[in-house]
Design a protein around this motif. Structure first.
Motif, mmCIF file in Angstrom:
data_model
loop_
_atom_site.group_PDB
_atom_site.id
_atom_site.type_symbol
_atom_site.label_atom_id
_atom_site.label_comp_id
_atom_site.label_asym_id
_atom_site.label_seq_id
_atom_site.Cartn_x
_atom_site.Cartn_y
_atom_site.Cartn_z
ATOM 1 N N GLY A 1 -11.298 45.698 -74.863
ATOM 2 C CA GLY A 1 -10.199 45.341 -74.251
ATOM 3 C C GLY A 1 -10.121 44.739 -72.994
ATOM 4 N N ALA A 2 -11.307 44.215 -72.418
ATOM 5 C CA ALA A 2 -11.874 43.758 -71.259
ATOM 6 C C ALA A 2 -11.727 42.452 -71.002
ATOM 7 C CB ALA A 2 -13.214 44.143 -70.791
ATOM 8 N N LYS A 3 -11.650 42.203 -69.817
ATOM 9 C CA LYS A 3 -11.467 40.539 -69.310
ATOM 10 C C LYS A 3 -12.834 40.133 -68.929
ATOM 11 C CE LYS A 3 -6.491 40.045 -68.594
ATOM 12 N NZ LYS A 3 -5.446 39.747 -67.734
ATOM 13 N N VAL A 4 -13.301 39.152 -69.274
ATOM 14 C CA VAL A 4 -14.832 38.628 -68.653
ATOM 15 C C VAL A 4 -14.388 37.181 -68.039
ATOM 16 C CG1 VAL A 4 -16.986 38.172 -69.382
ATOM 17 C CG2 VAL A 4 -15.661 39.716 -70.784
ATOM 18 N N TYR A 5 -15.108 37.082 -66.809
ATOM 19 C CA TYR A 5 -15.062 35.858 -65.984
ATOM 20 C C TYR A 5 -16.408 35.364 -65.740
ATOM 21 C CZ TYR A 5 -10.167 36.385 -65.292
ATOM 22 O OH TYR A 5 -8.831 36.695 -65.402
ATOM 23 N N TRP A 6 -16.869 34.204 -65.896
ATOM 24 C CA TRP A 6 -18.226 33.659 -65.732
ATOM 25 C C TRP A 6 -18.315 32.743 -64.462
ATOM 26 C CZ3 TRP A 6 -23.047 33.332 -65.690
ATOM 27 C CH2 TRP A 6 -23.853 32.083 -65.675
ATOM 28 N N VAL A 7 -19.298 33.056 -63.706
ATOM 29 C CA VAL A 7 -19.485 32.139 -62.457
ATOM 30 C C VAL A 7 -20.713 31.346 -62.841
ATOM 31 C CG1 VAL A 7 -19.650 32.063 -59.757
ATOM 32 C CG2 VAL A 7 -18.015 33.714 -60.871
ATOM 33 N N GLY A 8 -20.729 30.200 -62.740
ATOM 34 C CA GLY A 8 -22.141 29.581 -62.974
ATOM 35 C C GLY A 8 -22.750 29.318 -61.570
ATOM 36 N N ALA A 9 -23.357 27.936 -61.726
ATOM 37 C CA ALA A 9 -24.401 27.854 -60.575
ATOM 38 C C ALA A 9 -23.684 27.306 -59.177
ATOM 39 C CB ALA A 9 -25.182 26.397 -60.866
#
Length: 242
Positions: free
Chosen positions: A193-201
């Motif tokens: 049930g979580a949200k995921v955010y990706w921060v790249g380079a």
């Protein structure tokens, strides 16, 4: 030249706003007990060491094997036991079948939610410098958040998971790295049930001296986070939801 500074007592509205802001931070910290608060401002990772944050708590500091970017499938892999247990699950390992079972018990918890005050919407709440909600623009509302019971079975090198008895294709199978089962972070977090955010380079935080920082990060927000509906101005606007 003599200067005189007059101290003015806060108005009732200011006192309420100040207290509301303090209470929000209290509930934010309660949503990730034991991890300590860390927004990731100064954390620059690499493809071989991704920084992982849970509700603005530093989860990576508890990993014995770092999360990493698997460039063959373009997915961030995390150690399944640590991430699952931090989110309240129980994890068991079947060595003979190279299979991991994650059991997430049904949870019902009363939490305080930050909701927009009349005349505002969620994007209006976040102050662009502090990245915290403006205490004049939100109110706190007690809500009961319930998560259903869930069982997830993953087999190493097998591209299909079994969720509550139902087969679900994976975009990347679990693998073994440094004697730890590593799984794609998005799949396991969203199953809970979580949200995921990706921060790249490319870094997303502007520091006080004008430089930029914050790269190679994953931010996970659970439904128990007080601003789960709109967790962060800089993440919603600059990071990649995936």
């Amino acid at each position: 030249i003599q200067s005189i500074t007059e101290t003015r007592e806060l108005s009732e509205e200011e006192k309420l706003a100040e207290g509301r802001g303090i209470e929000y931070e209290y509930w934010m910290d309660k949503s990730h007990d034991g991890l300590g608060r860390d927004y990731g401002y100064r954390h620059n990772g690499s493809p071989d060491e991704i920084f992982v944050f849970l509700n603005f708590g530093n989860a990576s500091s508890h990993f014995d094997t770092p999360a990493y970017l698997d460039t063959t499938v373009n997915r961030v892999r995390v150690p399944i036991r640590f991430v699952s247990e931090m989110m309240g699950a129980q994890v068991s390992w079947d060595q003979d079948n190279r299979r991991v079972t994650i059991y997430f018990p049904a949870v019902s918890r009363e939490v305080m939610k930050a909701v927009p005050a009349p005349g505002y919407d969620y994007p209006d709440l976040i102050h662009p410098e502090t990245h915290l909600p403006d205490p004049y623009r939100f109110r706190l509302e007690k809500r009961t958040v319930s998560m259903p019971e869930r069982t997830i079975v993953l087999t190493v090198d097998h591209p299909v998971a079994v969720v509550d008895g139902r087969e679900v294709p994976l975009d990347a199978p679990p693998v073994i790295r440094n004697d730890r089962t590593m799984v794609p972070v998005r799949f396991i977090a969203e199953q809970m049930g979580a949200k995921v955010y990706w921060v790249g380079a490319n870094p997303i935080f502007r520091l006080a001296d004008g430089t930029l920082s914050g790269s190679y990060q994953v931010h996970i927000f659970t439904p128990f986070f007080p601003l789960f509906e709109y967790p962060s101005w800089y993440l919603e606007n600059r990071a990649v939801r995936y």
